[in-house]
Design an enzyme around this catalytic site. Structure first.
Site, PDB file in Angstrom:
ATOM      1  N   ARG A 203     -78.491 104.004  68.263  1.00 23.31           N
ATOM      2  CA  ARG A 203     -79.239 105.208  67.887  1.00 23.31           C
ATOM      3  C   ARG A 203     -80.505 105.391  68.702  1.00 23.31           C
ATOM      4  NH1 ARG A 203     -79.870 103.440  61.772  1.00 23.31           N
ATOM      5  NH2 ARG A 203     -80.341 101.521  62.927  1.00 23.31           N
TER       6      ARG A 203
ATOM      7  N   ASP B 174     -79.592  98.880  69.674  1.00 27.65           N
ATOM      8  CA  ASP B 174     -79.147  99.840  68.661  1.00 27.65           C
ATOM      9  C   ASP B 174     -78.663 101.132  69.314  1.00 27.65           C
ATOM     10  OD1 ASP B 174     -79.329 101.992  66.552  1.00 27.65           O
ATOM     11  OD2 ASP B 174     -80.031 100.314  65.330  1.00 27.65           O
TER      12      ASP B 174
ATOM     13  N   CYS C 289     -84.186  97.927  72.057  1.00 25.32           N
ATOM     14  CA  CYS C 289     -83.156  97.358  71.209  1.00 25.32           C
ATOM     15  C   CYS C 289     -81.785  97.896  71.614  1.00 25.32           C
ATOM     16  CB  CYS C 289     -83.443  97.693  69.745  1.00 25.32           C
ATOM     17  SG  CYS C 289     -82.276  96.948  68.569  1.00 25.32           S
TER      18      CYS C 289
ATOM     19  N   HIS D 239     -87.908  99.881  67.028  1.00 25.21           N
ATOM     20  CA  HIS D 239     -87.660 101.070  66.211  1.00 25.21           C
ATOM     21  C   HIS D 239     -87.642 100.682  64.739  1.00 25.21           C
ATOM     22  CE1 HIS D 239     -83.339 100.241  65.218  1.00 25.21           C
ATOM     23  NE2 HIS D 239     -83.419  99.515  66.329  1.00 25.21           N
TER      24      HIS D 239
ATOM     25  N   CYS E 165     -84.653  98.749  62.180  1.00 28.66           N
ATOM     26  CA  CYS E 165     -83.912  97.849  63.070  1.00 28.66           C
ATOM     27  C   CYS E 165     -83.112  96.842  62.245  1.00 28.66           C
ATOM     28  CB  CYS E 165     -84.884  97.120  63.992  1.00 28.66           C
ATOM     29  SG  CYS E 165     -84.100  95.949  65.116  1.00 28.66           S
TER      30      CYS E 165
END
Length: 224
Positions: free
Chosen positions: A54, A52, A50, A106, A109
């Site tokens: 993080r 993302d 992803c 994750h 998400c």
């Protein structure tokens, strides 16, 4: 406008300074680090994850630059009409000769949550329609769970579906037809503890895909 411009320049200057510090530290630790990096890229794994911020792929698996080939998009999706993702898979298999493709989602998400809650975010809704289809496919199982557990489970199910999509690509099918050593995996990452969890999908040949999909969908409950 001037205030915004000053803020932007400050942010970008900090990034450039951080890069200079990082570069200096790497050379201090290993004077030939960048010389080797220019001529060497031999990753064993392709990571499809992803976007993302993080979930930094190399960092959470403890690999240095050059050791992991990475493709990221919102929701870690593998769509059969996405030439970007398909090109990455083809290059990884045919040119870099990776031995593992790992689809990694994750918990928490934002893209999966938007599809789960049917939240409208704009243009990205068209992309997240693929996650919405996963939600619809597993709606009965998800409806039996609490909202938090169902959201976590959808994150897992989305990974499993995308791992199956990887297996269905012509590149993976062709590699298996040539008896190449290539396996496809489905993992999920926990933001709360920084741990990766295997979702039980591991396909090393065409005969593995449906049994592994059934096992992962049927047996992989929400992991805590």
């Amino acid at each position: 406008m001037r205030r915004w411009h000053n803020h932007a320049m400050s942010t970008l200057s900090r990034l450039l300074e951080n890069n200079a510090d990082w570069s200096a530290r790497m050379v201090e630790r290993d004077p030939r680090f960048f010389a080797r990096l220019q001529t060497l890229q031999k990753p064993e794994c392709l990571w499809i994850g992803c976007s993302d911020s993080r979930v930094p792929a190399n960092e959470i698996v403890g690999l240095a630059p050059g050791e992991l080939f990475v493709h990221r998009n919102v929701g870690n999706l593998v769509v059969h009409t996405d030439l970007n993702c398909l090109s990455v898979i083809q290059y990884a298999i045919d040119v870099l000769a990776v031995r593992h493709v790992i689809v990694t989602g994750h918990y928490g998400c934002g893209g999966v949550r938007a599809a789960f809650d049917r939240t409208k975010l704009g243009l990205v809704d068209n992309w997240l329609r693929h996650v919405e289809e996963v939600r619809q496919r597993h709606e009965r199982a998800l409806s039996a769970l609490s909202p938090d557990a169902a959201l976590d489970r959808l994150c897992e199910l989305n990974v499993i579906e995308q791992a199956r999509h990887v297996c269905e690509t012509t590149m993976v099918q062709d590699a298996w037809a040539k008896n190449r050593e290539l396996s496809v995996h489905g993992w999920v990452y926990g933001l709360s503890d920084g741990r990766l969890r295997d979702l039980g999908f591991l396909a090393a040949g065409p005969d593995d895909v449906l049994p592994m999909y059934g096992r992962a969908v049927g047996d992989a409950g929400v992991r805590t």
